[in-house]
Design a protein around this motif. Sequence first.
Motif, PDB file in Angstrom:
ATOM      1  N   THR A  33       0.840  -1.203   0.000  1.00 33.31           N
ATOM      2  CA  THR A  33       0.000   0.000   0.000  1.00 33.31           C
ATOM      3  C   THR A  33       0.871   1.247   0.000  1.00 33.31           C
ATOM      4  O   THR A  33       0.673   2.167  -0.804  1.00 33.31           O
ATOM      5  N   HIS A  34       1.845   1.298   0.900  1.00 36.53           N
ATOM      6  CA  HIS A  34       2.734   2.469   0.963  1.00 36.53           C
ATOM      7  C   HIS A  34       3.525   2.630  -0.333  1.00 36.53           C
ATOM      8  O   HIS A  34       3.673   3.759  -0.830  1.00 36.53           O
ATOM      9  N   ALA A  35       4.026   1.535  -0.871  1.00 40.21           N
ATOM     10  CA  ALA A  35       4.778   1.620  -2.122  1.00 40.21           C
ATOM     11  C   ALA A  35       3.892   2.150  -3.249  1.00 40.21           C
ATOM     12  O   ALA A  35       4.331   2.957  -4.066  1.00 40.21           O
ATOM     13  N   ALA A  36       2.643   1.706  -3.285  1.00 42.18           N
ATOM     14  CA  ALA A  36       1.713   2.165  -4.328  1.00 42.18           C
ATOM     15  C   ALA A  36       1.298   3.618  -4.131  1.00 42.18           C
ATOM     16  O   ALA A  36       0.921   4.289  -5.091  1.00 42.18           O
ATOM     17  N   ARG A  37       1.388   4.099  -2.906  1.00 40.77           N
ATOM     18  CA  ARG A  37       1.097   5.513  -2.635  1.00 40.77           C
ATOM     19  C   ARG A  37       2.307   6.405  -2.896  1.00 40.77           C
ATOM     20  O   ARG A  37       2.223   7.623  -2.769  1.00 40.77           O
ATOM     21  N   GLY A  38       3.447   5.806  -3.217  1.00 35.87           N
ATOM     22  CA  GLY A  38       4.662   6.580  -3.477  1.00 35.87           C
ATOM     23  C   GLY A  38       5.554   6.743  -2.269  1.00 35.87           C
ATOM     24  O   GLY A  38       6.550   7.464  -2.323  1.00 35.87           O
ATOM     25  N   ASN A  39       5.258   6.081  -1.171  1.00 37.13           N
ATOM     26  CA  ASN A  39       6.069   6.145   0.037  1.00 37.13           C
ATOM     27  C   ASN A  39       7.026   4.958   0.037  1.00 37.13           C
ATOM     28  O   ASN A  39       6.780   3.935   0.683  1.00 37.13           O
ATOM     29  N   ALA A  40       8.113   5.088  -0.713  1.00 36.89           N
ATOM     30  CA  ALA A  40       9.055   3.981  -0.879  1.00 36.89           C
ATOM     31  C   ALA A  40       9.702   3.586   0.439  1.00 36.89           C
ATOM     32  O   ALA A  40       9.834   2.391   0.734  1.00 36.89           O
ATOM     33  N   ALA A  41      10.109   4.555   1.248  1.00 33.85           N
ATOM     34  CA  ALA A  41      10.775   4.235   2.515  1.00 33.85           C
ATOM     35  C   ALA A  41       9.829   3.494   3.456  1.00 33.85           C
ATOM     36  O   ALA A  41      10.199   2.490   4.063  1.00 33.85           O
ATOM     37  N   GLY A  42       8.603   3.968   3.583  1.00 31.99           N
ATOM     38  CA  GLY A  42       7.621   3.306   4.438  1.00 31.99           C
ATOM     39  C   GLY A  42       7.266   1.936   3.910  1.00 31.99           C
ATOM     40  O   GLY A  42       7.109   0.977   4.679  1.00 31.99           O
ATOM     41  N   GLY A  43       7.128   1.820   2.595  1.00 28.86           N
ATOM     42  CA  GLY A  43       6.829   0.526   1.994  1.00 28.86           C
ATOM     43  C   GLY A  43       7.930  -0.482   2.263  1.00 28.86           C
ATOM     44  O   GLY A  43       7.668  -1.621   2.661  1.00 28.86           O
ATOM     45  N   ALA A  44       9.177  -0.055   2.082  1.00 29.84           N
ATOM     46  CA  ALA A  44      10.307  -0.955   2.310  1.00 29.84           C
ATOM     47  C   ALA A  44      10.364  -1.402   3.766  1.00 29.84           C
ATOM     48  O   ALA A  44      10.604  -2.581   4.056  1.00 29.84           O
ATOM     49  N   ALA A  45      10.130  -0.488   4.687  1.00 29.83           N
ATOM     50  CA  ALA A  45      10.177  -0.830   6.117  1.00 29.83           C
ATOM     51  C   ALA A  45       9.120  -1.872   6.460  1.00 29.83           C
ATOM     52  O   ALA A  45       9.402  -2.861   7.159  1.00 29.83           O
ATOM     53  N   LEU A  46       7.911  -1.683   5.980  1.00 23.03           N
ATOM     54  CA  LEU A  46       6.839  -2.626   6.294  1.00 23.03           C
ATOM     55  C   LEU A  46       7.022  -3.962   5.586  1.00 23.03           C
ATOM     56  O   LEU A  46       6.721  -5.021   6.160  1.00 23.03           O
ATOM     57  N   LEU A  47       7.517  -3.938   4.373  1.00 21.78           N
ATOM     58  CA  LEU A  47       7.800  -5.195   3.684  1.00 21.78           C
ATOM     59  C   LEU A  47       8.862  -5.992   4.449  1.00 21.78           C
ATOM     60  O   LEU A  47       8.742  -7.213   4.603  1.00 21.78           O
ATOM     61  N   GLY A  48       9.867  -5.296   4.957  1.00 20.01           N
ATOM     62  CA  GLY A  48      10.907  -5.965   5.744  1.00 20.01           C
ATOM     63  C   GLY A  48      10.356  -6.567   7.020  1.00 20.01           C
ATOM     64  O   GLY A  48      10.671  -7.710   7.372  1.00 20.01           O
ATOM     65  N   ARG A  49       9.513  -5.811   7.717  1.00 18.82           N
ATOM     66  CA  ARG A  49       8.901  -6.331   8.945  1.00 18.82           C
ATOM     67  C   ARG A  49       8.009  -7.526   8.662  1.00 18.82           C
ATOM     68  O   ARG A  49       8.004  -8.496   9.405  1.00 18.82           O
ATOM     69  N   GLY A  50       7.229  -7.424   7.594  1.00 21.18           N
ATOM     70  CA  GLY A  50       6.338  -8.525   7.241  1.00 21.18           C
ATOM     71  C   GLY A  50       7.100  -9.785   6.901  1.00 21.18           C
ATOM     72  O   GLY A  50       6.767 -10.883   7.370  1.00 21.18           O
ATOM     73  N   ALA A  51       8.157  -9.645   6.098  1.00 26.70           N
ATOM     74  CA  ALA A  51       8.958 -10.811   5.728  1.00 26.70           C
ATOM     75  C   ALA A  51       9.621 -11.422   6.959  1.00 26.70           C
ATOM     76  O   ALA A  51       9.664 -12.649   7.107  1.00 26.70           O
ATOM     77  N   ALA A  52      10.109 -10.588   7.869  1.00 27.00           N
ATOM     78  CA  ALA A  52      10.730 -11.093   9.100  1.00 27.00           C
ATOM     79  C   ALA A  52       9.716 -11.852   9.952  1.00 27.00           C
ATOM     80  O   ALA A  52      10.047 -12.879  10.557  1.00 27.00           O
ATOM     81  N   ALA A  53       8.484 -11.374   9.996  1.00 24.89           N
ATOM     82  CA  ALA A  53       7.453 -12.050  10.788  1.00 24.89           C
ATOM     83  C   ALA A  53       7.108 -13.418  10.204  1.00 24.89           C
ATOM     84  O   ALA A  53       6.702 -14.319  10.944  1.00 24.89           O
ATOM     85  N   LEU A  54       7.282 -13.585   8.892  1.00 24.93           N
ATOM     86  CA  LEU A  54       6.968 -14.861   8.246  1.00 24.93           C
ATOM     87  C   LEU A  54       8.071 -15.905   8.424  1.00 24.93           C
ATOM     88  O   LEU A  54       7.807 -17.107   8.310  1.00 24.93           O
ATOM     89  N   GLU A  55       9.301 -15.471   8.699  1.00 25.35           N
ATOM     90  CA  GLU A  55      10.446 -16.384   8.749  1.00 25.35           C
ATOM     91  C   GLU A  55      10.215 -17.637   9.601  1.00 25.35           C
ATOM     92  O   GLU A  55      10.572 -18.727   9.173  1.00 25.35           O
ATOM     93  N   PRO A  56       9.632 -17.532  10.795  1.00 34.73           N
ATOM     94  CA  PRO A  56       9.452 -18.739  11.604  1.00 34.73           C
ATOM     95  C   PRO A  56       8.432 -19.735  11.039  1.00 34.73           C
ATOM     96  O   PRO A  56       8.287 -20.825  11.570  1.00 34.73           O
ATOM     97  N   TYR A  57       7.747 -19.372   9.976  1.00 27.98           N
ATOM     98  CA  TYR A  57       6.672 -20.210   9.430  1.00 27.98           C
ATOM     99  C   TYR A  57       7.067 -20.839   8.090  1.00 27.98           C
ATOM    100  O   TYR A  57       6.252 -20.915   7.176  1.00 27.98           O
ATOM    101  N   ALA A  58       8.291 -21.308   7.976  1.00 33.58           N
ATOM    102  CA  ALA A  58       8.758 -21.894   6.717  1.00 33.58           C
ATOM    103  C   ALA A  58       7.821 -22.992   6.230  1.00 33.58           C
ATOM    104  O   ALA A  58       7.585 -23.130   5.030  1.00 33.58           O
ATOM    105  N   ALA A  59       7.283 -23.768   7.155  1.00 35.49           N
ATOM    106  CA  ALA A  59       6.309 -24.805   6.796  1.00 35.49           C
ATOM    107  C   ALA A  59       4.910 -24.263   7.082  1.00 35.49           C
ATOM    108  O   ALA A  59       4.148 -24.816   7.869  1.00 35.49           O
ATOM    109  N   ALA A  60       4.588 -23.145   6.438  1.00 31.84           N
ATOM    110  CA  ALA A  60       3.346 -22.419   6.717  1.00 31.84           C
ATOM    111  C   ALA A  60       2.109 -23.249   6.435  1.00 31.84           C
ATOM    112  O   ALA A  60       2.072 -24.020   5.475  1.00 31.84           O
ATOM    113  N   PRO A  61       1.110 -23.064   7.258  1.00 28.42           N
ATOM    114  CA  PRO A  61      -0.166 -23.733   7.010  1.00 28.42           C
ATOM    115  C   PRO A  61      -0.916 -23.084   5.851  1.00 28.42           C
ATOM    116  O   PRO A  61      -0.541 -22.018   5.376  1.00 28.42           O
ATOM    117  N   TYR A  62      -1.957 -23.751   5.413  1.00 26.74           N
ATOM    118  CA  TYR A  62      -2.918 -23.223   4.431  1.00 26.74           C
ATOM    119  C   TYR A  62      -2.312 -22.985   3.054  1.00 26.74           C
ATOM    120  O   TYR A  62      -2.862 -22.244   2.243  1.00 26.74           O
TER     121      TYR A  62
END
Length: 183
Positions: free
Chosen positions: A112-141
């Motif tokens: 959303t931030h990247a699409a609004r033109g907020n590259a720095a905010g988009g990058a920060a949130l994408l990084g946080r999101g990817a980090a939160a997914l790391e423990p779920y390598a064998a993700a459900p669903y």
Amino acid sequence: MNTSENPRHSARPEEGSAPVSRSRDRDEQGRARNARPRDGLGRPLPYGAPGVARQPEGVPRTPDEALAEAQRLLDAGMPFHAHEVLEDAWKAAPESERELWRGLAQLAVGLTHAARGNAAGGAALLGRGAAALEPYAAAPYGIDVAGLSAWARELTGRLAASVEDAAAGPVSAAEEAPRLRGR
């Protein structure tokens, strides 16, 4: 009318008077809720302007239904709305899955931030999101954690480069939409 002529907008109530009450938009349950229309990226529009229908909050969905609805919204270029669906799933998830759903919601907000033109905010949130997914390598669903992490890293790299080159501009939310599940 200037603010001194309108008591609802005065900075301070007159001496001896009760505090000024500002009216607020409220939902059916009486909770404060901004009723301004929003565009496809969730940005508020002026009252009365045509907007995009908001995602209802608190809709009970199975994980499969939440993923399907979020994917539909991402594909339609509406990552802010997908984030709302994923946020509901996060709030309803068992404790052991909350970070997974939070990470997915953060990826949608990052887009959303990247699409609004907020590259720095988009990058920060994408990084946080990817980090939160790391423990779920064998993700459900059937969630494609590896694919989502790779997508987030690649988009983050492009966003960071655009900031450094002072060429930051919005990305196309629909064209950049990730696949939540492997194909």
